[in-house]
Motif scaffolding. Structure first.
Motif, PDB file in Angstrom:
ATOM      1  N   LEU A   1       0.835  -1.214   0.000  1.00  0.00           N
ATOM      2  CA  LEU A   1       0.000   0.000   0.000  1.00  0.00           C
ATOM      3  C   LEU A   1       0.861   1.252   0.000  1.00  0.00           C
ATOM      4  O   LEU A   1       0.576   2.224  -0.712  1.00  0.00           O
ATOM      5  CB  LEU A   1      -0.932  -0.006   1.224  1.00  0.00           C
ATOM      6  N   TRP A   2       1.931   1.252   0.796  1.00  0.00           N
ATOM      7  CA  TRP A   2       2.852   2.397   0.818  1.00  0.00           C
ATOM      8  C   TRP A   2       3.561   2.554  -0.523  1.00  0.00           C
ATOM      9  O   TRP A   2       3.782   3.670  -0.996  1.00  0.00           O
ATOM     10  CB  TRP A   2       3.872   2.231   1.941  1.00  0.00           C
TER      11      TRP A   2
ATOM     12  N   MET B   1       1.448   4.273  -2.996  1.00  0.00           N
ATOM     13  CA  MET B   1       1.099   5.655  -2.650  1.00  0.00           C
ATOM     14  C   MET B   1       1.927   6.676  -3.424  1.00  0.00           C
ATOM     15  O   MET B   1       1.418   7.731  -3.818  1.00  0.00           O
ATOM     16  CB  MET B   1       1.277   5.870  -1.144  1.00  0.00           C
ATOM     17  N   SER B   2       3.211   6.410  -3.666  1.00  0.00           N
ATOM     18  CA  SER B   2       4.082   7.384  -4.322  1.00  0.00           C
ATOM     19  C   SER B   2       3.632   7.718  -5.745  1.00  0.00           C
ATOM     20  O   SER B   2       3.441   8.893  -6.077  1.00  0.00           O
ATOM     21  CB  SER B   2       5.529   6.882  -4.328  1.00  0.00           C
TER      22      SER B   2
ATOM     23  N   ARG C   1      -4.045  13.762   4.815  1.00  0.00           N
ATOM     24  CA  ARG C   1      -3.584  12.506   5.409  1.00  0.00           C
ATOM     25  C   ARG C   1      -3.660  12.574   6.936  1.00  0.00           C
ATOM     26  O   ARG C   1      -4.181  11.661   7.592  1.00  0.00           O
ATOM     27  CB  ARG C   1      -2.140  12.219   5.003  1.00  0.00           C
TER      28      ARG C   1
ATOM     29  N   SER D   1      10.547   6.480  -3.342  1.00  0.00           N
ATOM     30  CA  SER D   1      10.316   5.226  -2.620  1.00  0.00           C
ATOM     31  C   SER D   1      11.618   4.497  -2.317  1.00  0.00           C
ATOM     32  O   SER D   1      11.763   3.897  -1.260  1.00  0.00           O
ATOM     33  CB  SER D   1       9.397   4.313  -3.441  1.00  0.00           C
TER      34      SER D   1
ATOM     35  N   TYR E   1      -7.525   6.846  -0.958  1.00  0.00           N
ATOM     36  CA  TYR E   1      -6.529   5.772  -0.838  1.00  0.00           C
ATOM     37  C   TYR E   1      -5.356   6.231   0.016  1.00  0.00           C
ATOM     38  O   TYR E   1      -4.928   5.526   0.942  1.00  0.00           O
ATOM     39  CB  TYR E   1      -6.039   5.371  -2.230  1.00  0.00           C
ATOM     40  N   ILE E   2      -4.812   7.413  -0.295  1.00  0.00           N
ATOM     41  CA  ILE E   2      -3.625   7.905   0.408  1.00  0.00           C
ATOM     42  C   ILE E   2      -3.933   8.184   1.878  1.00  0.00           C
ATOM     43  O   ILE E   2      -3.143   7.840   2.766  1.00  0.00           O
ATOM     44  CB  ILE E   2      -3.092   9.178  -0.280  1.00  0.00           C
TER      45      ILE E   2
ATOM     46  N   GLY F   1      -3.285   4.374   2.786  1.00  0.00           N
ATOM     47  CA  GLY F   1      -1.859   4.654   2.828  1.00  0.00           C
ATOM     48  C   GLY F   1      -1.367   5.257   4.131  1.00  0.00           C
ATOM     49  O   GLY F   1      -0.157   5.390   4.331  1.00  0.00           O
ATOM     50  N   THR F   2      -2.278   5.626   5.016  1.00  0.00           N
ATOM     51  CA  THR F   2      -1.874   6.226   6.299  1.00  0.00           C
ATOM     52  C   THR F   2      -2.458   5.448   7.469  1.00  0.00           C
ATOM     53  O   THR F   2      -1.748   4.733   8.174  1.00  0.00           O
ATOM     54  CB  THR F   2      -2.303   7.705   6.365  1.00  0.00           C
TER      55      THR F   2
ATOM     56  N   CYS G   1      -2.223   1.447   7.095  1.00  0.00           N
ATOM     57  CA  CYS G   1      -0.829   0.973   7.111  1.00  0.00           C
ATOM     58  C   CYS G   1      -0.238   0.985   8.508  1.00  0.00           C
ATOM     59  O   CYS G   1       0.493   0.065   8.887  1.00  0.00           O
ATOM     60  CB  CYS G   1       0.022   1.831   6.178  1.00  0.00           C
TER      61      CYS G   1
ATOM     62  N   GLN H   1       8.236  -1.665  -0.932  1.00  0.00           N
ATOM     63  CA  GLN H   1       7.780  -0.328  -1.307  1.00  0.00           C
ATOM     64  C   GLN H   1       8.364   0.158  -2.632  1.00  0.00           C
ATOM     65  O   GLN H   1       7.604   0.490  -3.553  1.00  0.00           O
ATOM     66  CB  GLN H   1       8.109   0.671  -0.195  1.00  0.00           C
TER      67      GLN H   1
END
Length: 322
Positions: free
Chosen positions: A18-19, A22-23, A44, A100, A227-228, A232-233, A236, A259
């Motif tokens: 997931l991380w 995110m990028s 976030r 990343s 999502y982020i 993603g926060t 995670c 990642q």
């Protein structure tokens, strides 16, 4: 493999995947021009703060003394505001893959800071790992300037440096507050850290939040933000703790390599990055460097080794005397 170990591996794999996604998603979102890095960071923090507070109402209440709340303020500054803020700004300036890949350098910075602050011993493996990681980071930073304008070159290098600075901030947070944050549950720690982060950021982000043209956001961009902010926060952070409770730290740390792998694949598929030989060599250097630092013995392990050796020598002496 036990059921708990399988759960730990699945949690670490999912969290780092997931991380990793995110990028490139954040890069795609910010290329649209509607949402700035500052606004995205604030979203976030705000969503995670709300989620952790809602979750805390379902769990037994923990009392946190005023002195510890004061410490959590500075922990939030390092571990969330500077770490997440600098990373999102880095993604907006450099490639998602580069940003990343830089995240894998965090164990090396932790080693350096632990040596100065906690007096952790620096072994030959750690020195070699640090050198390999530094070479890889430099190759990435220099290589990111190929084929772009002078202005883009400066922004790309700044982005790479911000990504490294984000990892240094998180490493400092881990070294200074590692023992402290173990006093309370994850939800208690996170709800206060994200609350302080929100209070720190809101005076700076309010003008940007008010000037953002929210009505221009497409469904795809809203989905990326969701999502982020949520997966993603908030999600995670929960998954990482589940993984750390079931796996040894060295095993859990190896999932950090997921990642950049996910980020590179997605960035290449979406046309946000390209594969070059220097970048491949840089990734190999960074991964090898982090691995050497990860497998090096800690201060406790070295002390335990010397203690065992002393006991063996003592037992051998007693047998000889008898």
């Amino acid at each position: 493999m036990t059921k708990n170990e399988l759960k730990g591996h699945a949690s670490m794999l999912l969290a780092n995947s997931l991380w990793g996604g995110m990028s490139p998603l954040a890069k795609t979102l910010m290329l649209g021009g509607v949402v700035s890095p500052l606004v995205l960071t604030d979203l976030r923090v705000t969503v995670a703060m709300i989620c952790f507070w809602l979750l805390s109402f379902c769990l037994p209440r923990e009392h946190v003394p005023h002195g510890d709340l004061f410490r959590l303020f500075f922990a939030a500054l390092l571990g969330i505001v500077l770490n997440q803020g600098c990373f999102i700004f880095a993604v907006s300036l450099t490639s998602p893959a580069n940003a990343s890949i830089m995240t894998t350098s965090m164990p090396m910075w932790t080693m350096v800071l632990a040596a100065f602050i906690l007096k952790e011993p620096i072994t030959s493996k750690k020195i070699l790992g640090l050198m390999l990681g530094a070479i890889g980071a430099l190759v990435l930073i220099v290589g990111s300037a190929d084929g772009i304008s002078v202005q883009q070159e400066g922004l790309s290098i700044l982005g790479d440096c911000l990504a490294i600075f984000a990892q240094i901030c998180y490493a400092l947070y881990m070294v200074l507050y590692k023992n402290f944050i173990n006093r309370y549950s994850l939800v208690t720690i996170m709800k206060w850290m994200f609350t302080y982060s929100f209070l720190i950021m809101i005076p700076c982000t309010t003008p940007s939040l008010l000037s953002t043209a929210w009505e221009q956001l497409s469904f795809e961009e809203i989905s990326i933000i969701a999502y982020i902010a949520f997966l993603g926060t908030f999600a995670c952070y929960l998954l990482i703790v589940i993984g750390l409770r079931q796996l040894r730290p060295t095993v859990a740390g190896m999932y950090n390599y997921v990642q950049p792998t996910v980020a590179c694949i997605l960035a290449i598929l979406w046309g946000l990055d390209t594969v070059t030989l220097p970048k491949i060599l840089a990734v190999i250097c960074i991964f090898c460097g982090v691995y050497l630092v990860t497998v090096s013995k800690t201060k406790k392990q070295i002390e335990e080794y010397h203690r065992q050796q002393a006991l063996k020598a003592q037992e051998a002496g007693e047998k000889k005397d008898s």
